[in-house]
Scaffold this active site. Structure first.
Site, PDB file in Angstrom:
ATOM      1  CG  ASP A   1      -2.202   2.621  -2.583  1.00  8.70           C
ATOM      2  OD1 ASP A   1      -2.695   3.721  -2.885  1.00  8.70           O
ATOM      3  OD2 ASP A   1      -1.249   2.109  -3.191  1.00  8.70           O
TER       4      ASP A   1
ATOM      5  CG  MET B   1      -1.797  -1.164   1.339  1.00  6.85           C
ATOM      6  SD  MET B   1      -2.413  -1.360   3.004  1.00  6.85           S
ATOM      7  CE  MET B   1      -0.928  -1.838   3.837  1.00  6.85           C
ATOM      8  CB  CYS B   2       1.342   4.014   0.651  1.00  4.63           C
ATOM      9  SG  CYS B   2      -0.056   3.800   1.745  1.00  4.63           S
ATOM     10  CB  THR B   3       3.643   5.173  -4.315  1.00  2.00           C
ATOM     11  OG1 THR B   3       3.223   3.862  -4.695  1.00  2.00           O
ATOM     12  CG2 THR B   3       4.927   5.527  -5.042  1.00  2.00           C
TER      13      THR B   3
ATOM     14  NE  ARG C   1       1.666  -0.074  -5.607  1.00  2.00           N
ATOM     15  CZ  ARG C   1       2.030   0.090  -4.345  1.00  2.00           C
ATOM     16  NH1 ARG C   1       2.517   1.263  -3.946  1.00  2.00           N
ATOM     17  NH2 ARG C   1       1.924  -0.880  -3.462  1.00  2.00           N
TER      18      ARG C   1
END
Length: 331
Positions: free
Chosen positions: A21, A1-3, A207
């Site tokens: 995310d 989750m997450c960037t 990602r």
């Protein structure tokens, strides 16, 4: 989750962008927290105590933790999930703070990444994790910091020890694997180049590669409009389409919202996945003076309330949210 990524433009134009995310509504709202607020680490008698030296604008998770934000000195803190996190065994006596306060502690106390890193390396304290709300697992998070100079640091608990990666070059991170392995990915993809091919899945490693290529590929400019558009373009490219879930990989979830923080001009942009409008808060328009009180912009279920443009004047006075932590120190 997450960037998370940092855009390095010309003439000090630095922006930090991140995606959030998560598999469900994460109950996020925007808050402004003034200087002078007294805080405790929320872990009982051994809690750290401090007074906020800087005011900040933050986005919460469940209104029990600061998960993202920027202070008035231009320091940005972002919490992202790191499933490999392993926190130290805490004896209940060493000074400590709940993980819900980790990002806020940095925003309250430091102007630059270098100051925060020096403090974290010298100060003996423990970050104590807690069960994630509504989930049968402990919060497993790592912290990124960036500042108005473009400097960056990544702080992770690996094998029970705090590991700090500090360099202006560390512009991009995702939520897995640990950052040393993300750097190995970067070295591998440097040999391939992003114009030949780029990995396209929603996996964190993919990602990371896409965000790292595009944040270097977009124009490096001073113009705020162009720089902001570029930062949003890259973080959208690294987002996960709304509604996607992968049951066998629960750490891959839909993007709920995105933020872009302009360190130079003190602007904090917010974009919900469920709304077509981007809106922002201008820190120069906010009152962070001691005693001015907390204010909030309530974003509604799934951050679906409609806002657009500058909302600095729309934040309402409110009692500050309470950070989550164990009710008493435990061994």
């Amino acid at each position: 989750m997450c960037t998370r990524l940092v855009y390095l433009g010309e003439e000090g134009r630095v922006l930090t962008a991140r995606s959030m995310d998560w598999g469900e509504d994460i109950g996020s709202n925007i808050w402004t927290l003034p200087r002078g607020m007294e805080r405790t680490g929320q872990v009982g008698p051994a809690s750290m105590e401090w007074t906020a030296a800087y005011g900040s604008v933050v986005t919460t998770a469940y209104d029990i933790a600061t998960t993202d934000g920027m202070n008035e000195a231009g320091l940005v803190a972002n919490l992202l999930w790191l499933p490999e996190s392993e926190y130290p065994d805490w004896d209940g006596e060493e000074q400590a703070m709940a993980i819900s306060l980790w990002a806020q502690y940095m925003l309250d106390n430091f102007e630059t990444v270098a100051d925060a890193v020096e403090h974290a390396r010298q100060e003996e304290f423990v970050v104590v994790t807690e069960q994630a709300p509504g989930q049968d697992r402990l919060a497993a998070l790592h912290l990124s910091l960036s500042d108005a100079t473009g400097d960056s640091a990544i702080m992770e608990y690996v094998d029970g020890e705090l590991t700090i990666h500090h360099s202006r070059e560390y512009q991009v991170m995702t939520n897995s694997p640990t950052f040393d392995k993300q750097l190995a990915l970067a070295e591998y993809w440097n040999e391939i180049g992003g114009t030949v091919m780029l990995p396209g899945t929603n996996r964190p490693a993919d990602r990371f590669v896409r965000a790292r290529f595009y944040v270097d590929a977009v124009p490096s400019v001073e113009d705020r409009r162009t720089a902001t558009a570029s930062a949003f373009g890259v973080i959208r490219n690294a987002s996960v389409p709304y509604g996607i879930s992968t049951p066998d990989e629960p750490h891959i979830s839909s993007t709920r919202w995105r933020t872009v923080a302009d360190h130079k001009d003190g602007i904090y942009y917010f974009e919900s996945a469920l709304m077509p409008n981007t809106f922002w808060v201008e820190l120069d328009e906010l009152d962070f003076s001691v005693g001015s009180g907390a204010r909030t912009l309530q974003l509604g279920p799934n951050q679906s309330n409609a806002f657009a443009g500058d909302v600095s004047g729309q934040l309402e006075p409110h009692e500050p949210f309470a950070f989550l932590g164990p009710e008493a120190a435990t061994g």
